[in-house]
Design an enzyme around this catalytic site. Structure first.
Site: not given
Length: 377
Positions: A97, A100, A194, A221, A271, A309, A311, A314, A340
């Site tokens: 990023d 800002g 924006q 925003g 993200d 799950c 993973c 788990c 997880h």
């Protein structure tokens, strides 16, 4: 800008039921399928996880933070190390990023001008100024595949006049960023739309940002406190204006309901720090909704955090054990909850992509909301 971008979007399928897109984003450090959730590695690390573990979960791209890496250890040091990929041993795609958002969110004493933003470091209070040109120079040193323009992320409750002035300055900053961006063969610059929660301003910002003919576009925003329905309305205004042959990135969004609804409205990239932040607070996202595993109710619960799950956490550990680790301030507890949560969101995006290919994303959404307890808002 050069017409040949180092980052290219390949559209694979459009869901007949929802209009959502499935694609592949090609970068200098590998390709990955979209829609995609990008784990956040703020300080050149996804908290508690090794890069190899993050990749094994299915992540083909992560996000790193320009502001934090500029403040510490310094972009010059990262450049000396060979760039972020080499520095953190992540040979896959990286998005940075502009810094800002952190400047606006971390500093109460920030001072915005046409030149840039002056602020005091959250580390030692030292005074700095972030300009559009410097934001590009820092990201050039970091060496990310996708870099972002400097923009102002204004409070969504600001009035129409302020938001208009803010987005017009953001457009002028984009022009300066585009002029400063020289490493066009290796790094793709994305512009940021924006406009707050005003339809006319979002439309204006989108049209003028697209006029720069960039390799991709972000929507900023949003998910900053406004009601969910307002966010969805803004997406419905903006995404039809964005080119269909370029990736669309909704910044800072990571809750399952926002991810699904964002994809339905044409978004390709997301993200958020949510999975790692929740994990550090002992909360996990599960197939039945959120579960705060650190609560006393799970002290003698010898079932997995999420029985549905697959993973590593788990498959191998119980709620009781993980609660014990967290209460004892053992790092392993935070690793397992984070592991997880990242798996949950990355796997959710995989399920979303499959539902797009089957032309069943709206059915998937309704089933997911009724099954998990997550709401549309």
């Amino acid at each position: 800008m050069t017409t040949e971008s180092p980052v290219k979007y390949e559209l694979v399928h459009v869901c007949k039921q929802s209009g959502a897109r499935r694609g592949i984003l090609h970068t200098p450090h590998g390709s990955f399928e979209t829609p995609v959730f990008m784990p956040v590695g703020t300080q050149a690390t996804v908290k508690t996880m090794t890069p190899e573990e993050v990749y094994a979960l299915g992540a083909g791209i992560i996000l790193a933070n320009t502001y934090h890496l500029w403040m510490r250890p310094g972009h010059d040091l990262v450049e000396e190390a060979g760039g972020l990929h080499q520095f953190m041993n992540w040979p896959h795609a990286i998005l940075t990023d502009s810094g800002g958002f952190q400047v606006f969110s971390l500093s109460d004493a920030r001072r915005i001008s046409e030149e840039g933003v002056r602020f005091n470091s959250h580390i030692d209070g030292s005074l700095h100024e972030l300009t559009p040109e410097l934001a590009i120079d820092i990201q050039t040193s970091l060496g990310a595949d996708i870099i972002m323009q400097l923009d102002e992320c204004a409070d969504w409750q600001e009035d129409h006049d302020y938001i208009r002035g803010s987005l017009e300055r953001t457009l002028r900053w984009l022009e300066r960023c585009a002029r400063q961006h020289k490493n066009t063969a290796n790094q793709a610059l994305f512009g940021i739309v924006q406009g707050g929660v005003y339809e006319d301003l979002r439309k204006m910002s989108a049209e003028q940002t697209v006029a720069f003919d960039l390799p991709g576009y972000a929507i900023g925003g949003l998910s900053v406190g406004e009601p969910a329905e307002l966010m969805y309305k803004m997406l419905e205004v903006v995404t039809p204006i964005l080119p269909s042959d370029k990736p669309r990135y909704l910044m800072g969004v990571g809750s399952p309901d926002y991810l699904i609804e964002g994809v339905i409205r044409g978004i390709d990239m997301f993200d958020c720090v949510l999975p790692t932040r929740l994990g550090r607070n002992g909360t996990v996202m599960t197939s039945q909704g959120r579960l705060t595993v650190r609560n006393a109710a799970y002290a003698r619960d010898f079932t997995p955090m999420d029985p549905a799950c697959s993973c590593y956490a788990c498959q191998n550990y119980t709620r009781a054990y993980i609660r014990h680790l967290i209460k004892a301030n053992e790092i392993l507890g935070l690793r397992l909850t984070t592991w997880h949560n990242l798996h949950f969101l990355i796997n959710l995006m995989s399920e979303i992509r499959e539902a797009i290919s089957r032309d069943e994303l709206l059915d998937f959404r309704d089933n997911f909301f009724s099954r998990t307890g997550y709401s549309k808002e």
